[in-house]
Design a protein around this motif. Sequence first.
Motif, PDB file in Angstrom:
ATOM      1  N   ALA A 170       0.810  -1.224   0.000  1.00  0.00           N
ATOM      2  CA  ALA A 170       0.000   0.000   0.000  1.00  0.00           C
ATOM      3  C   ALA A 170       0.840   1.269   0.000  1.00  0.00           C
ATOM      4  O   ALA A 170       0.358   2.333  -0.367  1.00  0.00           O
ATOM      5  CB  ALA A 170      -0.928   0.000   1.209  1.00  0.00           C
ATOM      6  N   PRO A 223       3.698   4.452  -7.518  1.00  0.00           N
ATOM      7  CA  PRO A 223       3.454   3.938  -8.870  1.00  0.00           C
ATOM      8  C   PRO A 223       4.752   3.912  -9.688  1.00  0.00           C
ATOM      9  O   PRO A 223       5.621   4.756  -9.509  1.00  0.00           O
ATOM     10  CB  PRO A 223       2.471   4.944  -9.467  1.00  0.00           C
ATOM     11  CG  PRO A 223       1.834   5.602  -8.294  1.00  0.00           C
ATOM     12  CD  PRO A 223       2.873   5.611  -7.213  1.00  0.00           C
ATOM     13  N   VAL A 238       3.661  -1.845  -9.882  1.00  0.00           N
ATOM     14  CA  VAL A 238       2.611  -1.016  -9.304  1.00  0.00           C
ATOM     15  C   VAL A 238       2.247   0.047 -10.342  1.00  0.00           C
ATOM     16  O   VAL A 238       3.079   0.866 -10.724  1.00  0.00           O
ATOM     17  CB  VAL A 238       3.073  -0.357  -7.983  1.00  0.00           C
ATOM     18  CG1 VAL A 238       1.979   0.522  -7.421  1.00  0.00           C
ATOM     19  CG2 VAL A 238       3.492  -1.417  -6.979  1.00  0.00           C
ATOM     20  N   ASN A 258      -1.433   3.807  -7.256  1.00  0.00           N
ATOM     21  CA  ASN A 258      -1.467   3.548  -5.822  1.00  0.00           C
ATOM     22  C   ASN A 258      -1.658   4.843  -5.040  1.00  0.00           C
ATOM     23  O   ASN A 258      -0.823   5.229  -4.245  1.00  0.00           O
ATOM     24  CB  ASN A 258      -0.181   2.840  -5.373  1.00  0.00           C
ATOM     25  CG  ASN A 258      -0.331   2.165  -4.038  1.00  0.00           C
ATOM     26  OD1 ASN A 258      -1.422   2.077  -3.508  1.00  0.00           O
ATOM     27  ND2 ASN A 258       0.762   1.689  -3.498  1.00  0.00           N
ATOM     28  N   SER A 259      -2.761   5.519  -5.284  1.00  0.00           N
ATOM     29  CA  SER A 259      -3.056   6.694  -4.458  1.00  0.00           C
ATOM     30  C   SER A 259      -4.463   6.507  -3.905  1.00  0.00           C
ATOM     31  O   SER A 259      -4.699   5.550  -3.196  1.00  0.00           O
ATOM     32  CB  SER A 259      -2.883   7.992  -5.250  1.00  0.00           C
ATOM     33  OG  SER A 259      -3.688   7.988  -6.392  1.00  0.00           O
ATOM     34  N   THR A 309      -5.340  -0.255  -5.193  1.00  0.00           N
ATOM     35  CA  THR A 309      -3.981  -0.392  -5.716  1.00  0.00           C
ATOM     36  C   THR A 309      -4.080  -1.218  -6.991  1.00  0.00           C
ATOM     37  O   THR A 309      -4.653  -2.311  -6.971  1.00  0.00           O
ATOM     38  CB  THR A 309      -3.084  -1.093  -4.692  1.00  0.00           C
ATOM     39  OG1 THR A 309      -3.032  -0.299  -3.509  1.00  0.00           O
ATOM     40  CG2 THR A 309      -1.686  -1.297  -5.219  1.00  0.00           C
ATOM     41  N   LYS A 355      -7.037  -1.302  -0.412  1.00  0.00           N
ATOM     42  CA  LYS A 355      -5.942  -0.922   0.485  1.00  0.00           C
ATOM     43  C   LYS A 355      -5.766  -1.918   1.623  1.00  0.00           C
ATOM     44  O   LYS A 355      -4.652  -2.159   2.073  1.00  0.00           O
ATOM     45  CB  LYS A 355      -6.171   0.487   1.064  1.00  0.00           C
ATOM     46  CG  LYS A 355      -6.094   1.582   0.036  1.00  0.00           C
ATOM     47  CD  LYS A 355      -4.704   1.699  -0.537  1.00  0.00           C
ATOM     48  CE  LYS A 355      -4.683   2.860  -1.522  1.00  0.00           C
ATOM     49  NZ  LYS A 355      -3.584   2.768  -2.452  1.00  0.00           N
ATOM     50  N   ALA A 412      -3.785  -4.684   0.263  1.00  0.00           N
ATOM     51  CA  ALA A 412      -2.444  -4.186  -0.059  1.00  0.00           C
ATOM     52  C   ALA A 412      -1.587  -4.041   1.195  1.00  0.00           C
ATOM     53  O   ALA A 412      -0.367  -4.190   1.139  1.00  0.00           O
ATOM     54  CB  ALA A 412      -2.533  -2.858  -0.804  1.00  0.00           C
TER      55      ALA A 412
END
Length: 79
Positions: free
Chosen positions: A8, A12, A44, A47-48, A52, A65, A68
Amino acid sequence: MSKRTALAYVPPGSIVKVIDVSGGYGSIRRLYEMGIVPGSEVKVVFNSAGPTVLEKNGTRIAIGKGLAMKVIVEVLSHE
């Protein structure tokens, strides 16, 4: 130098190697069915906010999340 962290928190564009997967039977089974197993490498993509998004063997996978956070990875490289 390698860095281990929860999936998490990985930015990216990073290529990561899965080190460990923790959690209950259902969580582990779901991740294993998607190919997120110790020793596998994934990229990845996003991932914000929100899920994810990972890319493995040309296939994109979205995980929440919570899942993750249960995947411990080692960052191999970053674009």
